[in-house]
Design an enzyme around this catalytic site. Sequence first.
Site: not given
Ligand code: PGA
Length: 250
Positions: A9, A11, A95, A97, A167, A173, A212
């Site tokens: 992903n 982003k 997601h 976010e 998640e 993150g 993460s």
């Molecule tokens: P990350 O993001 O691996 O940077 O924690 C995962 C995600 O938000 O899909």
Amino acid sequence: MRRKLVVGNWKMHGDLKANKALLDALVAGLRSYRNADYAVCVPAPYLFQAQAILQGTGIAWGAQNMNQFEAGAFTGSIAPHMLMDFGCSYVIIGHSERREFCHESDHVVAAKFHTAIKVGMKPILCLGETREASEAGQAEEVVARQLDAVLSRFGAQELRRGVLAYEPIWAIGTGRGAAPERAQAMHEFIRKRVARLDETVAEELLILHGGSVRVTNAAQLLSMPDVDGALVGHSSLVAREFLAICQAAN
Ligand code: PGA
């Protein structure tokens, strides 16, 4: 036997030059990994580039969001069929976010899931609780509500045509992923909830893990019986790291 799936992903990262270098490295690096499936979900403006480079390589690509409607007066939105025009196999839906910054409700997320399937894409439905909910002991309650928004509205047979991604928001993150046993417990909870409606679907359903997932914890997470792959943010932007995670899945 469920086949593992690793999805990058990206982003809101990338540019034409950096993307090309990354995608070329993935094509070269993943050539010999044939025991799992791999995909990258790129920012929409780069779908054409992803399609041009990845077509015929065995690596799939997808988008990170789409509108729930098929067309209409929605300035700035992207319709599902537009993603199909660029060969997307996957689209990330709900997601955290987007739930947080764009106020996407369970209802909207469910509608997007349904539309994605209707046009022939595999939605990757994201589920996950906040740190506050986790600390209040409400993680299962939140995840169950997010899952049921799709499951009770569209049924297990429709869910089977998508992919789930658990998640925990507190892990995204931060560089501090969930402990494998803790991840496993929630993945098992999700699978059992689907099994209450349909055991076969529950058995076949892919439940990815995100938050993460890094080179350092990928193998352990992926060794858990109900962790069927990874949704990788940060580490999907560095070819060497993403390839190492893919190798762990392979
Ligand atoms: P990350 O993001 O691996 O940077 O924690 C995962 C995600 O938000 O899909």
